[in-house]
Design a protein around this motif. Sequence first.
Motif, PDB file in Angstrom:
ATOM      1  N   HIS A  43       0.911  -1.248   0.037  1.00 30.79           N
ATOM      2  CA  HIS A  43      -0.046   0.013   0.073  1.00 30.79           C
ATOM      3  C   HIS A  43       0.804   1.353  -0.001  1.00 30.79           C
ATOM      4  O   HIS A  43       2.085   1.209   0.106  1.00 30.79           O
ATOM      5  CB  HIS A  43      -0.946  -0.026   1.185  1.00 30.79           C
TER       6      HIS A  43
ATOM      7  N   ILE B  46      -7.485  12.837  -5.736  1.00 31.47           N
ATOM      8  CA  ILE B  46      -7.789  11.283  -6.014  1.00 31.47           C
ATOM      9  C   ILE B  46      -9.226  11.277  -5.958  1.00 31.47           C
ATOM     10  O   ILE B  46     -10.028  11.474  -4.986  1.00 31.47           O
ATOM     11  CB  ILE B  46      -7.235  10.488  -4.889  1.00 31.47           C
TER      12      ILE B  46
ATOM     13  N   LEU C  12      -3.653   3.917   0.788  1.00 31.88           N
ATOM     14  CA  LEU C  12      -4.201   3.790  -0.355  1.00 31.88           C
ATOM     15  C   LEU C  12      -3.560   2.468  -1.016  1.00 31.88           C
ATOM     16  O   LEU C  12      -2.518   1.993  -0.825  1.00 31.88           O
ATOM     17  CB  LEU C  12      -4.016   5.108  -1.384  1.00 31.88           C
ATOM     18  N   ASP C  13      -4.457   2.090  -2.090  1.00 33.66           N
ATOM     19  CA  ASP C  13      -4.147   0.852  -2.814  1.00 33.66           C
ATOM     20  C   ASP C  13      -2.650   0.989  -3.903  1.00 33.66           C
ATOM     21  O   ASP C  13      -2.548   2.175  -4.077  1.00 33.66           O
ATOM     22  CB  ASP C  13      -5.283   0.738  -3.648  1.00 33.66           C
TER      23      ASP C  13
ATOM     24  N   SER D 240      -2.298   0.460  -6.809  1.00 33.60           N
ATOM     25  CA  SER D 240      -2.762   1.027  -8.014  1.00 33.60           C
ATOM     26  C   SER D 240      -2.965   2.355  -8.026  1.00 33.60           C
ATOM     27  O   SER D 240      -2.427   3.029  -9.183  1.00 33.60           O
ATOM     28  CB  SER D 240      -4.014   0.395  -8.639  1.00 33.60           C
ATOM     29  N   ILE D 241      -3.168   3.146  -6.914  1.00 33.25           N
ATOM     30  CA  ILE D 241      -3.193   4.418  -6.914  1.00 33.25           C
ATOM     31  C   ILE D 241      -1.726   4.945  -6.875  1.00 33.25           C
ATOM     32  O   ILE D 241      -1.008   5.892  -7.477  1.00 33.25           O
ATOM     33  CB  ILE D 241      -3.894   5.148  -5.512  1.00 33.25           C
TER      34      ILE D 241
ATOM     35  N   GLN E 148      -9.703   3.686 -15.112  1.00 34.28           N
ATOM     36  CA  GLN E 148     -10.515   4.564 -14.386  1.00 34.28           C
ATOM     37  C   GLN E 148     -10.558   6.056 -14.660  1.00 34.28           C
ATOM     38  O   GLN E 148     -11.376   7.022 -14.265  1.00 34.28           O
ATOM     39  CB  GLN E 148      -9.793   4.759 -12.853  1.00 34.28           C
TER      40      GLN E 148
ATOM     41  N   HIS F 150     -12.798   8.787  -5.954  1.00 36.55           N
ATOM     42  CA  HIS F 150     -13.147   7.538  -5.283  1.00 36.55           C
ATOM     43  C   HIS F 150     -12.792   6.196  -6.111  1.00 36.55           C
ATOM     44  O   HIS F 150     -12.423   5.274  -5.689  1.00 36.55           O
ATOM     45  CB  HIS F 150     -14.700   7.518  -4.880  1.00 36.55           C
ATOM     46  N   SER F 151     -13.200   6.493  -7.592  1.00 36.89           N
ATOM     47  CA  SER F 151     -12.658   5.437  -8.342  1.00 36.89           C
ATOM     48  C   SER F 151     -11.335   5.010  -8.420  1.00 36.89           C
ATOM     49  O   SER F 151     -10.831   4.079  -8.898  1.00 36.89           O
ATOM     50  CB  SER F 151     -13.020   5.909  -9.850  1.00 36.89           C
ATOM     51  N   GLY F 152     -10.347   5.673  -7.993  1.00 36.72           N
ATOM     52  CA  GLY F 152      -8.964   5.574  -7.911  1.00 36.72           C
ATOM     53  C   GLY F 152      -8.193   6.435  -9.049  1.00 36.72           C
ATOM     54  O   GLY F 152      -6.992   6.426  -8.996  1.00 36.72           O
TER      55      GLY F 152
END
Length: 469
Positions: free
Chosen positions: A173, A210, A189-190, A192-193, A270, A212-214
Motif C-alpha cells: 500500500h 484522488i 491507499l491501494d 494501483s493508486i 479509471q 473514489h474510483s482511484g
Amino acid sequence: MKASTSSMPSSAPVAHKAPLPPSSSRSSRIAPHSHIKGLGLNSEGRAITDTAAGGFVGQENAREACGIIVDLVKSRRFSGRALLLVGAPGTGKTALALAVSHELGSKVPFCPMVGSEVYSTEVKKTEVLAESFRRAIGLRIKETKEVYEGEVTEMTPSESENPLSGYGKTISHVVVGLKSVKGTKQLRLDPSIYEAMLKEKIVVGDVIYIEHSGAVKRVGRSDAYASSYDLESETYVPLPKGDVHKRKELVQDVTLGDLDAANARPQGGQDIMSVMGSLVKSGRTEVTEKLRKEVNKVVKGYVDQGVAEVVPGVVFIDEVHMLDIECFTYLNALLESPMAPTVILATNRGNASVRGTQDLVAPHGIPVDLLDRLVFTEPYSKDQVARVLQLRANIEGLKLAEGVRDMLATEGEKTSLRYALQLLAPASIIASINDRSEISLEDVGEMNELFLDAKTSAAMISASEKLKP
Ligand SMILES: Nc1ncnc2c1ncn2[C@@H]1O[C@H](COP(=O)(O)OP(=O)(O)OP(=O)(O)O)[C@@H](O)[C@H]1O
Ligand SMILES: [Mg+2]
C-alpha cells in the motif's frame, strides 16, 4: 516537466549560481509562424497598429474580420458556416488561422488540416473530412464527485515480500499525506493508486486530487514552492480550500473525435477517457458511421440531462483548392448536420477549375455554394515587410547591420514576404562563416548570388526555353 525539482532540496543555493540550462522553449526549432501569438486586437475588436501586436504587422481588415469570427465561434453563433481566406502566397492566411486558434484558447477545439490530406490510400476521402469535423466538436462534461484534494506532504510506498515469487518485493500500500487549508489527512491507499501517481509524475509539493474510483489528477504545483528554483512552465496553484475530503465539481473537455476513438478501442481503466470509452457497447474496433451515431445518442442524453455541454469549434482546411468535387459536396453535407463546427478555408488561387470536374471553373477553385464569406489578405508594403523582418530577427536572435533590413525588405516587396523571411537564417550562417556576429550587407549580397526567388527562376527558365531551337 517538473521532475528536476523533485530531488532538489528547496534551499539549494549552489545550484542557483550555476548557469541556467537553455530552457526547452528557447532551444526548440523556430517554426515559420512562431512569432504569431494572436490577432492583436484591442478590446473593441480593432487591430492594434502601433506595435506588432500578436506578432502581426498590417493586414488590419483581415485581422478584424477574424476577430469577429472568433467572437461568433465563442458565442456559438457561427456553427455550420464557412469562411474563406483568400490572398496571394505569403500574405499571412495560414498565420491568421493560427492566430484564430490562439485566440480561441484551449477550451474551444481547433482542428487544422491541409486539403491534400484527404488523398490517402488507406482511408476514404470523406472519412478524413468526417474525422476532422468530429475533432472540432468539443464536449464539456461536468460532474460533481467525492474526492480527496490537497498538497502532497508525503508519499511513502510500503513494501512487502512478494508471496508469489522469490525475487523482489511488491508494494502492499502507499501512505499519502494531503494538506488543505482546513487540515491534513493521511490516507492509506491501494498500490494501483501509487502507480497512477507515478504515471502522473506526482511528487511532494504538488496539488492533486484522488477520486473514489482511484483516478489521480495533478492540478499543479503548490504556491508554497513558487519561490524555489523551478522551471518556468510550471503552473502554481493555491492550497485547496475546505477539507481534504470533499465534493468537487470536475470539468473535462473532450472532443467527439476522442470519444469515437475511445469507444472503438475501449481500454478499461479509471480515468475519464477510459470511462467515456465504454459508452457504447459495440465490440467494434473501427470508427464507423454507426458508432458515431451511437456516440451522438449518448452525448445527446448527457446534454439533455445537463451533465454535458456541446462546444462547437473550428475546422481549418488550408490549401482548400486541393479538395475535389466529391469532397466539396460532402463538406456541404457535413456543414448542414446539426452538430457542425465553423469551417475556415484558405487558398491562394484565383479562378481555377474545381478538381475532379472536366470544365467547371470557379472562383478560388471552390464551388460557389460554399463561398458566402470571404476575407482577403492584402500584399505588403516595403515598410510592413521590414517590420515583420525585424520581428523575426528578434525571435531568431539575429542581429542585422545598418541597411540590411532595408535591403531585405526591398527584396521582400519585390518577391514575397515569405522569401524575405526565409533569407534570414541562411544569411546568418554566411555571417557566422565570415566570423561576424551580425548580418551585414555583404552576407545578403553573397546569398543573393546563391539563391533565387521563384519569380526570377521562372523568368530564367522561360528565357532559356525561348533559346531552344
Ligand atoms: N501580417 C503579418 N505579420 C507578421 N508575419 C506575417 C504576416 N503575414 C505573414 N507573416 C509571416 O509570413 C510567412 C508567410 O505567411 P503564411 O504562411 O501565413 O502565408 P500564406 O498566405 O498562408 O501563403 P500560402 O498561400 O503560400 O499558403 C509566415 O512566416 C507568416 O508567419
Ligand atoms: Mg498557407
